[in-house]
Write an enzyme that holds these catalytic residues in place. Structure first.
Site, PDB file in Angstrom:
ATOM      1  N   GLY A  19      -4.256   4.200  -1.723  1.00  0.00           N
ATOM      2  CA  GLY A  19      -3.720   3.128  -2.809  1.00  0.00           C
ATOM      3  C   GLY A  19      -3.565   1.897  -2.159  1.00  0.00           C
ATOM      4  O   GLY A  19      -2.898   1.644  -1.308  1.00  0.00           O
ATOM      5  N   SER A  20      -4.162   0.656  -2.688  1.00  0.00           N
ATOM      6  CA  SER A  20      -3.851  -0.412  -2.025  1.00  0.00           C
ATOM      7  C   SER A  20      -4.818  -1.518  -2.767  1.00  0.00           C
ATOM      8  O   SER A  20      -5.187  -1.319  -4.255  1.00  0.00           O
ATOM      9  CB  SER A  20      -4.605  -0.559  -0.746  1.00  0.00           C
ATOM     10  OG  SER A  20      -5.904   0.349  -0.774  1.00  0.00           O
ATOM     11  N   ARG A  21      -5.199  -2.656  -2.111  1.00  0.00           N
ATOM     12  CA  ARG A  21      -5.913  -3.962  -2.952  1.00  0.00           C
ATOM     13  C   ARG A  21      -6.916  -4.672  -2.162  1.00  0.00           C
ATOM     14  O   ARG A  21      -6.370  -4.664  -0.797  1.00  0.00           O
ATOM     15  CB  ARG A  21      -4.908  -4.723  -3.401  1.00  0.00           C
ATOM     16  CG  ARG A  21      -5.324  -5.600  -4.421  1.00  0.00           C
ATOM     17  CD  ARG A  21      -4.136  -6.672  -4.865  1.00  0.00           C
ATOM     18  NE  ARG A  21      -3.911  -8.173  -4.339  1.00  0.00           N
ATOM     19  CZ  ARG A  21      -3.061  -8.675  -4.304  1.00  0.00           C
ATOM     20  NH1 ARG A  21      -1.750  -8.333  -4.908  1.00  0.00           N
ATOM     21  NH2 ARG A  21      -3.105  -9.811  -3.806  1.00  0.00           N
TER      22      ARG A  21
END
Length: 232
Positions: free
Chosen positions: A189-191
């Site tokens: 999970g990240s950007r």
């Protein structure tokens, strides 16, 4: 074509970075089965989820000078001009930033948005706040790339999130990248932020789903009759 071959063709390969995690979940599942069968089945579900997380499907990338392709699977969370991080060396004037948020259910292999040479790689340690928040681009752990292209210098920033605690890079400064080429991943999970030089026209909007290596984020040739491209 046999049924078995057809089934295998529909199952995406697993990136090698995921092998230790999948093996760990599988081993834990065996122990849980030994302790209590219902717990073991929970472990099986988590093992399958882990395998899906590290999936690395084949993508068909649009190829034409001036196109900027999505570097990550996920949801477009921001399309707005902001001052880029100082470590990118892209100046102190606002540039158009397109942000893609990756949930724990997205494929997390990151792909180059453009073809070009890696001019700079800069890693910065930081916090692990929710990657959907705007301040995550300033406070969180991140790894930044600057890619030189005929259209200008493109900034790509991998940002760790609330769950993601490990940014992995496969490339080095001076290497050349093809559009859609794998350059790293972020675990759990990240950007991803993409900073466009002047002249880039965003073609996506907030809330849109992006597919790494396939979705066109922006185009530097709009208005020049250059909308035709090929796929490799």
């Amino acid at each position: 074509m046999s049924i078995a071959h057809s089934i295998r063709a529909q199952i995406p390969p697993i990136h090698p970075e995921g092998y230790p995690f999948i093996g760990g979940f599988a081993f834990a599942s065996l122990i849980l089965f030994w302790l209590w069968a219902p717990l073991g089945w929970i472990g099986v579900v988590l093992t399958i989820w882990c395998a899906l997380f590290f999936r690395d499907p084949v993508r068909t990338t649009p190829v034409r000078e001036g196109l900027v392709i999505a570097p990550a699977d996920g949801r477009v969370s921001m399309v707005t001009p902001v001052v880029p991080p100082a470590e990118l060396g892209l100046g102190d004037q606002p540039l158009m930033r397109i942000s893609i948020f990756m949930s724990v259910f997205n494929c997390h292999v990151n792909r180059s948005p453009v073809a070009g040479r890696i001019e700079r790689i800069a890693y910065r340690p930081g916090k692990f706040i929710n990657a959907e928040l705007d301040k995550a681009s300033e406070d969180n752990e991140r790894n930044s790339l600057v890619i030189s292209t005929p259209a200008g210098r493109i900034g790509v920033v991998q940002i760790a999130g609330l769950v993601a605690r490990r940014i992995v890079s496969f490339v080095r400064e001076g290497e050349s990248l093809a559009a859609g080429q794998r350059f790293g991943l972020i675990r759990f999970g990240s950007r991803l932020d993409v900073f466009l030089p002047e002249g880039g026209k965003p073609l996506v909007s907030v809330g849109q789903t992006a597919v790494a290596g396939e979705t066109v984020l922006a185009d530097f040739q709009i208005g020049d009759g250059g909308r035709v491209y090929r796929t490799d």
